[in-house]
Design a protein around this motif. Structure first.
Motif, PDB file in Angstrom:
ATOM      1  N   TRP A   1      -3.968 -22.452  39.734  1.00  0.00           N
ATOM      2  CA  TRP A   1      -3.076 -22.232  38.603  1.00  0.00           C
ATOM      3  C   TRP A   1      -2.507 -23.592  38.201  1.00  0.00           C
ATOM      4  CZ3 TRP A   1      -2.601 -18.183  35.521  1.00  0.00           C
ATOM      5  CH2 TRP A   1      -2.983 -16.912  35.976  1.00  0.00           C
ATOM      6  N   LEU A   2      -2.624 -23.895  36.913  1.00  0.00           N
ATOM      7  CA  LEU A   2      -2.180 -25.178  36.378  1.00  0.00           C
ATOM      8  C   LEU A   2      -1.156 -24.929  35.283  1.00  0.00           C
ATOM      9  CD1 LEU A   2      -5.766 -26.662  35.867  1.00  0.00           C
ATOM     10  CD2 LEU A   2      -4.320 -26.952  37.876  1.00  0.00           C
ATOM     11  N   GLN A   3      -0.303 -25.921  35.080  1.00  0.00           N
ATOM     12  CA  GLN A   3       0.684 -25.847  34.013  1.00  0.00           C
ATOM     13  C   GLN A   3       0.477 -27.052  33.094  1.00  0.00           C
ATOM     14  OE1 GLN A   3       4.732 -27.122  34.899  1.00  0.00           O
ATOM     15  NE2 GLN A   3       5.524 -25.198  34.066  1.00  0.00           N
ATOM     16  N   GLN A   4       0.333 -26.784  31.801  1.00  0.00           N
ATOM     17  CA  GLN A   4       0.154 -27.867  30.840  1.00  0.00           C
ATOM     18  C   GLN A   4       1.359 -27.906  29.922  1.00  0.00           C
ATOM     19  OE1 GLN A   4      -3.305 -27.755  28.226  1.00  0.00           O
ATOM     20  NE2 GLN A   4      -3.335 -29.993  28.170  1.00  0.00           N
ATOM     21  N   HIS A   5       2.050 -29.046  29.932  1.00  0.00           N
ATOM     22  CA  HIS A   5       3.240 -29.216  29.116  1.00  0.00           C
ATOM     23  C   HIS A   5       2.860 -29.545  27.684  1.00  0.00           C
ATOM     24  CE1 HIS A   5       6.015 -28.865  32.443  1.00  0.00           C
ATOM     25  NE2 HIS A   5       5.166 -29.560  33.161  1.00  0.00           N
ATOM     26  N   PRO A   6       3.791 -29.370  26.744  1.00  0.00           N
ATOM     27  CA  PRO A   6       3.476 -29.624  25.330  1.00  0.00           C
ATOM     28  C   PRO A   6       2.864 -30.996  25.072  1.00  0.00           C
ATOM     29  CG  PRO A   6       5.585 -28.504  25.510  1.00  0.00           C
ATOM     30  CD  PRO A   6       5.142 -28.809  26.919  1.00  0.00           C
ATOM     31  N   GLY A   7       3.230 -32.006  25.839  1.00  0.00           N
ATOM     32  CA  GLY A   7       2.640 -33.324  25.640  1.00  0.00           C
ATOM     33  C   GLY A   7       1.214 -33.432  26.129  1.00  0.00           C
ATOM     34  N   GLY A   8       0.748 -32.438  26.868  1.00  0.00           N
ATOM     35  CA  GLY A   8      -0.635 -32.421  27.329  1.00  0.00           C
ATOM     36  C   GLY A   8      -0.809 -32.606  28.824  1.00  0.00           C
TER      37      GLY A   8
ATOM     38  N   ALA B   1      13.142 -14.985  37.066  1.00  0.00           N
ATOM     39  CA  ALA B   1      14.290 -15.606  36.399  1.00  0.00           C
ATOM     40  C   ALA B   1      13.840 -16.728  35.482  1.00  0.00           C
ATOM     41  CB  ALA B   1      15.289 -16.121  37.440  1.00  0.00           C
ATOM     42  N   SER B   2      13.000 -16.399  34.508  1.00  0.00           N
ATOM     43  CA  SER B   2      12.395 -17.419  33.649  1.00  0.00           C
ATOM     44  C   SER B   2      13.466 -18.224  32.900  1.00  0.00           C
ATOM     45  CB  SER B   2      11.430 -16.768  32.656  1.00  0.00           C
ATOM     46  OG  SER B   2      12.120 -15.820  31.856  1.00  0.00           O
ATOM     47  N   HIS B   3      13.088 -19.456  32.571  1.00  0.00           N
ATOM     48  CA  HIS B   3      13.991 -20.408  31.932  1.00  0.00           C
ATOM     49  C   HIS B   3      13.232 -21.101  30.802  1.00  0.00           C
ATOM     50  CE1 HIS B   3      16.474 -24.034  31.530  1.00  0.00           C
ATOM     51  NE2 HIS B   3      17.440 -23.309  32.061  1.00  0.00           N
ATOM     52  N   PRO B   4      13.926 -21.531  29.757  1.00  0.00           N
ATOM     53  CA  PRO B   4      13.220 -22.235  28.666  1.00  0.00           C
ATOM     54  C   PRO B   4      12.359 -23.399  29.131  1.00  0.00           C
ATOM     55  CG  PRO B   4      15.395 -21.650  27.922  1.00  0.00           C
ATOM     56  CD  PRO B   4      15.324 -21.243  29.375  1.00  0.00           C
ATOM     57  N   ARG B   5      12.724 -24.065  30.213  1.00  0.00           N
ATOM     58  CA  ARG B   5      11.900 -25.179  30.683  1.00  0.00           C
ATOM     59  C   ARG B   5      10.569 -24.718  31.268  1.00  0.00           C
ATOM     60  NH1 ARG B   5      16.193 -25.283  34.462  1.00  0.00           N
ATOM     61  NH2 ARG B   5      15.577 -24.465  36.505  1.00  0.00           N
ATOM     62  N   ASP B   6      10.421 -23.406  31.478  1.00  0.00           N
ATOM     63  CA  ASP B   6       9.133 -22.873  31.936  1.00  0.00           C
ATOM     64  C   ASP B   6       8.128 -22.764  30.789  1.00  0.00           C
ATOM     65  OD1 ASP B   6      10.923 -20.509  34.016  1.00  0.00           O
ATOM     66  OD2 ASP B   6      10.112 -22.490  34.558  1.00  0.00           O
ATOM     67  N   SER B   7       8.580 -22.988  29.561  1.00  0.00           N
ATOM     68  CA  SER B   7       7.691 -22.892  28.404  1.00  0.00           C
ATOM     69  C   SER B   7       6.577 -23.920  28.524  1.00  0.00           C
ATOM     70  CB  SER B   7       8.481 -23.119  27.104  1.00  0.00           C
ATOM     71  OG  SER B   7       9.473 -22.133  26.944  1.00  0.00           O
ATOM     72  N   ALA B   8       5.356 -23.435  28.522  1.00  0.00           N
ATOM     73  CA  ALA B   8       4.189 -24.294  28.731  1.00  0.00           C
ATOM     74  C   ALA B   8       2.950 -23.413  28.580  1.00  0.00           C
ATOM     75  CB  ALA B   8       4.214 -24.931  30.114  1.00  0.00           C
ATOM     76  N   VAL B   9       1.793 -24.027  28.702  1.00  0.00           N
ATOM     77  CA  VAL B   9       0.545 -23.260  28.783  1.00  0.00           C
ATOM     78  C   VAL B   9       0.150 -23.182  30.253  1.00  0.00           C
ATOM     79  CG1 VAL B   9      -1.894 -23.189  28.175  1.00  0.00           C
ATOM     80  CG2 VAL B   9      -0.208 -23.970  26.492  1.00  0.00           C
ATOM     81  N   TYR B  10      -0.115 -21.980  30.720  1.00  0.00           N
ATOM     82  CA  TYR B  10      -0.505 -21.766  32.110  1.00  0.00           C
ATOM     83  C   TYR B  10      -1.995 -21.460  32.144  1.00  0.00           C
ATOM     84  CZ  TYR B  10       4.405 -21.932  33.102  1.00  0.00           C
ATOM     85  OH  TYR B  10       5.709 -22.366  33.215  1.00  0.00           O
ATOM     86  N   ILE B  11      -2.694 -22.202  32.965  1.00  0.00           N
ATOM     87  CA  ILE B  11      -4.151 -22.134  32.989  1.00  0.00           C
ATOM     88  C   ILE B  11      -4.633 -21.722  34.372  1.00  0.00           C
ATOM     89  CG2 ILE B  11      -6.290 -23.448  32.670  1.00  0.00           C
ATOM     90  CD1 ILE B  11      -4.635 -25.398  30.907  1.00  0.00           C
TER      91      ILE B  11
END
Lengths: 115, 110
Positions: free
Chosen positions: B34-41, B76-86
């Motif tokens: 499981w990977l997390q990709q932030h808005p910057g890439g 307990a999701s938080h706005p900083r969790d916003s990302a693309v999960y791969i």
């Protein structure tokens, strides 16, 4: 600790021009190295992987090539860029031990725009 | 049919909600990432698992090898969790080749 560097961070190149993207890893030896591409609106795609110096495996036929001149250096090249080469290019490394799968660590990426 | 399928494709949640992202695969794997990709890439590896369950902070990943299915949960999701999960399936043994899902874009609203 291990770190992975990619440069440049962004690149705008005209169609038909050459390309060279570089990736280097610090703090580990004999890693597996990978080049991935993420085209706009699409998932990540493995382009090349390398298990050692001079050993390159290609996953997708294209006008790109890869080289590994040193243990911790991985280069992605093209002689003539196409519009379809635009995308986000990521380098990654992983440890190697037998047939086990290990976590991959990604570089910061290079955003390439071919105009 | 893709070898690695993720659902949903897009997910919007309110801060504090429990989130689940699903991944199904049709290939034989040595592990699932499981990977997390932030808005910057930039991409960060969250988990690599081959059986059972792993937990890191508010993130939990599970895998059912028999059913070829994995889930990523965020409590307990938080706005900083916003990302693309791969989700990515590891095939090819020591080569570590990954086959990627198309990602789930998560947006957590405050």
């Amino acid at each position: 600790s291990q770190t992975i560097h990619q440069w440049p961070a962004t690149l705008v190149q005209p169609v038909g021009s050459p390309l060279s993207l570089e990736c280097t890893v610090e703090g580990t030896s004999n890693p597996n190295l990978y080049w991935y591409r993420q085209a706009a609106g699409r998932g990540l795609q493995l382009l090349f992987y390398s298990v050692g110096i001079g050993q390159i495996s290609s996953e997708v036929p294209q006008n790109l090539s890869a080289s590994r001149p040193q243990d911790r250096q991985f280069i992605l090249s093209s002689k003539k860029l196409l519009l379809s080469d635009s995308g986000f290019y990521l380098c990654a490394w992983s440890r190697v031990r037998g047939a086990l799968s290990y976590e991959q660590y990604f570089g910061p990426g290079t955003r390439l725009t071919v105009t | 049919k893709n070898e690695v399928e993720q659902s949903p494709q897009n997910l919007t949640a309110q801060e504090g909600e429990f989130i689940t992202i699903n991944c199904s695969y049709s290939v034989g794997i040595s592990a699932l990432h499981w990977l997390q990709q932030h808005p910057g890439g930039g991409i960060v590896s969250l988990f690599m698992l081959s059986s059972g369950k792993k937990k890191h902070g508010r993130l939990i990943a599970t895998i059912n090898i028999q059913e070829k299915h994995s889930s990523l949960h965020i409590t307990a999701s938080h706005p900083r969790d916003s990302a693309v999960y791969i989700c990515a399936a590891a095939v090819g043994g020591s080569q570590g080749n990954l086959i990627f899902g198309k990602g789930t874009k998560l947006s957590v609203k405050p």
